[in-house]
Design an enzyme around this catalytic site. Structure first.
Site, PDB file in Angstrom:
ATOM      1  N   TRP A 149      45.628  44.172  39.504  1.00  0.00           N
ATOM      2  CA  TRP A 149      44.697  45.313  39.531  1.00  0.00           C
ATOM      3  C   TRP A 149      45.445  46.605  39.227  1.00  0.00           C
ATOM      4  CZ3 TRP A 149      44.663  41.286  43.029  1.00  0.00           C
ATOM      5  CH2 TRP A 149      43.511  40.503  43.000  1.00  0.00           C
ATOM      6  N   HIS A 166      38.041  46.728  42.871  1.00  0.00           N
ATOM      7  CA  HIS A 166      37.032  45.673  42.887  1.00  0.00           C
ATOM      8  C   HIS A 166      36.106  45.919  44.077  1.00  0.00           C
ATOM      9  CE1 HIS A 166      40.364  43.069  45.047  1.00  0.00           C
ATOM     10  NE2 HIS A 166      40.236  44.267  45.571  1.00  0.00           N
ATOM     11  N   ARG A 192      39.590  50.706  37.075  1.00  0.00           N
ATOM     12  CA  ARG A 192      40.918  50.170  36.742  1.00  0.00           C
ATOM     13  C   ARG A 192      41.603  51.115  35.780  1.00  0.00           C
ATOM     14  NH1 ARG A 192      40.243  44.090  37.081  1.00  0.00           N
ATOM     15  NH2 ARG A 192      39.148  44.003  39.079  1.00  0.00           N
ATOM     16  N   GLN A 206      30.768  45.794  39.511  1.00  0.00           N
ATOM     17  CA  GLN A 206      30.864  44.404  39.959  1.00  0.00           C
ATOM     18  C   GLN A 206      29.759  44.093  40.959  1.00  0.00           C
ATOM     19  OE1 GLN A 206      34.795  43.797  41.674  1.00  0.00           O
ATOM     20  NE2 GLN A 206      35.562  43.081  39.696  1.00  0.00           N
ATOM     21  N   VAL A 249      41.182  34.093  48.240  1.00  0.00           N
ATOM     22  CA  VAL A 249      40.455  32.819  48.374  1.00  0.00           C
ATOM     23  C   VAL A 249      41.404  31.639  48.221  1.00  0.00           C
ATOM     24  CG1 VAL A 249      38.115  33.522  47.722  1.00  0.00           C
ATOM     25  CG2 VAL A 249      39.803  33.075  45.931  1.00  0.00           C
ATOM     26  N   ALA A 303      33.257  33.307  48.569  1.00  0.00           N
ATOM     27  CA  ALA A 303      33.130  34.661  48.033  1.00  0.00           C
ATOM     28  C   ALA A 303      33.140  34.553  46.522  1.00  0.00           C
ATOM     29  CB  ALA A 303      34.288  35.532  48.500  1.00  0.00           C
TER      30      ALA A 303
HETATM   31  N1  DAH Z   1      37.787  40.828  43.094  1.00  0.00           N
HETATM   32  C1  DAH Z   1      38.076  39.993  41.945  1.00  0.00           C
HETATM   33  C2  DAH Z   1      38.416  40.878  40.774  1.00  0.00           C
HETATM   34  O1  DAH Z   1      37.957  41.952  40.687  1.00  0.00           O
HETATM   35  C3  DAH Z   1      36.896  39.115  41.618  1.00  0.00           C
HETATM   36  C4  DAH Z   1      36.746  38.054  42.640  1.00  0.00           C
HETATM   37  C5  DAH Z   1      37.352  36.842  42.473  1.00  0.00           C
HETATM   38  C6  DAH Z   1      35.998  38.294  43.770  1.00  0.00           C
HETATM   39  C7  DAH Z   1      37.221  35.853  43.417  1.00  0.00           C
HETATM   40  C8  DAH Z   1      35.876  37.311  44.752  1.00  0.00           C
HETATM   41  C9  DAH Z   1      36.500  36.089  44.550  1.00  0.00           C
HETATM   42  O2  DAH Z   1      35.193  37.491  45.857  1.00  0.00           O
HETATM   43  O3  DAH Z   1      36.373  35.118  45.485  1.00  0.00           O
HETATM   44  O4  DAH Z   1      39.145  40.468  39.924  1.00  0.00           O
END
Ligand code: DAH
Length: 335
Positions: A149, A166, A192, A206, A249, A303
């Protein structure tokens, strides 16, 4: 009539009348050629110098006040009591309606679908703490995963606040203040620090999802995301989960769906692969549950994170992500 008598009557009469014609009569009674106040003003010449001064001053002041009150009341009564011709066949004024940004349209659709699945819609701030955006999501400082990120830091001198990269930090905020079981989605703007092109923007949107309970599984996730995609694109799709790495995760997956445009045959949109990448997902990492003081032995959850612009681009055939915030009316007017 004396000045006092006039003063007592005239203002009440002025406000009592209901038509301009009646008001004209009141005006005539007091200020007309033979009006009560006019008589007093005319009679001034017969008075002594002293009386002329005091009574003259009072009479003139009263006249000004009466004139003001009349003017105001004329304004209020304008057109009242007259029969006005109203042509009911006259064409009406055309109401000009605006257009919603396709981003707004897609977000409303996404929210409606998840609400129908029993999800609540939750929001969080765009300025986040380093803790919520990273540490609590199992992305410690100096861990290479932070490189995923590119971050806009708000205070370079202490590196504690940032523009969220995010919507995942809202997972932390929500779990810290609520007890499972629950199902939420979190739509929101994210940032970003990166170069823009047709598929990347510095500011984008998102939709995070989080479902936590006693026996929530990845199979549940697959069913939910499939049902969601079928509703959004109004057609049958297949969902494919590939292993993917996201620190918050375990296991983590990349989510693909069959291309709704070519139905898996291969086209420009899916780069002739038949599949579209939808986003990331996985089972909430025990370290994340630890950070929010949930017991990972008692609860589990899935998630996911998907990009709203991406869905709008697929659904409406928009070729360049930069169009959404371009402010170009030629773009907006198409929706
Ligand atoms: N937060 C991640 C991103 O912005 C996207 C994401 C991936 C969210 C996996 C989640 C997850 O909740 O389980 O790249």
């Amino acid at each position: 009539m004396t000045l006092q008598e006039i003063e007592q009557l005239v203002f009440a009469e002025i406000i009592r009348v209901t038509t301009a014609k009646e008001l004209e009569e009141v005006q005539h009674t007091y200020l007309g050629r033979k009006g009560h106040l006019t008589a007093i003003l005319r009679g001034l010449s017969t008075l002594s110098l002293e009386e002329k001064r005091t009574i003259g001053e009072q009479a003139n002041a009263l006249r000004v006040r009466i004139e003001t009150a009349l003017k105001e009341q004329f304004g209020k009564l304008e057109g009242k009591g007259e029969e006005k011709f109203f042509d009911i066949t006259f064409p009406g004024k055309k109401v000009v309606t605006g257009h919603l940004n396709p981003l707004t349209l897609i977000l409303r659709e996404i929210e409606d679908i998840f609400i129908s699945f029993g999800f609540s819609v939750v929001e969080g701030p765009e300025v986040e703490t380093e803790f919520n955006n990273f540490d609590a999501l199992n992305i410690p400082a100096n861990h290479p995963a932070r490189e995923m990120w590119d971050t806009f830091w708000l205070k370079p001198e202490n590196q504690k606040l940032l523009l969220r990269t995010h919507t995942s930090p809202v997972q932390i905020r929500y779990m810290m203040t609520h007890e499972p079981p629950f199902r939420i989605i979190v739509p929101g703007t994210t940032y970003r620090y990166e170069a823009t092109d047709a598929r990347h923007e510095m500011q984008f949107t998102q939709v995070e999802g989080l479902v936590v309970g006693k026996d929530v599984t990845l199979a549940n996730f697959k069913a939910v995301i499939e049902a969601f995609f079928i509703r959004l694109f109004a057609q049958k799709v297949e969902i494919r989960l590939r292993p993917g790495y996201f620190p918050f995760v375990e296991p983590g997956v990349e989510v693909d769906a069959t291309c709704p445009r070519c139905k898996k045959k291969g086209c420009e949109l899916c780069k002739f692969s038949g599949w579209l990448e939808l986003g990331g997902a996985g089972m909430v990492h025990p370290n994340v549950f630890d950070a929010v003081k949930y017991n990972p032995k008692e609860v589990q959850g899935f998630a996911f994170g998907i990009g709203a612009e991406r869905f709008a681009m697929i659904k409406y055939g928009i070729p360049d992500i930069r169009l959404f915030r371009s402010g170009d009316l030629r773009f907006i007017r198409q929706f």
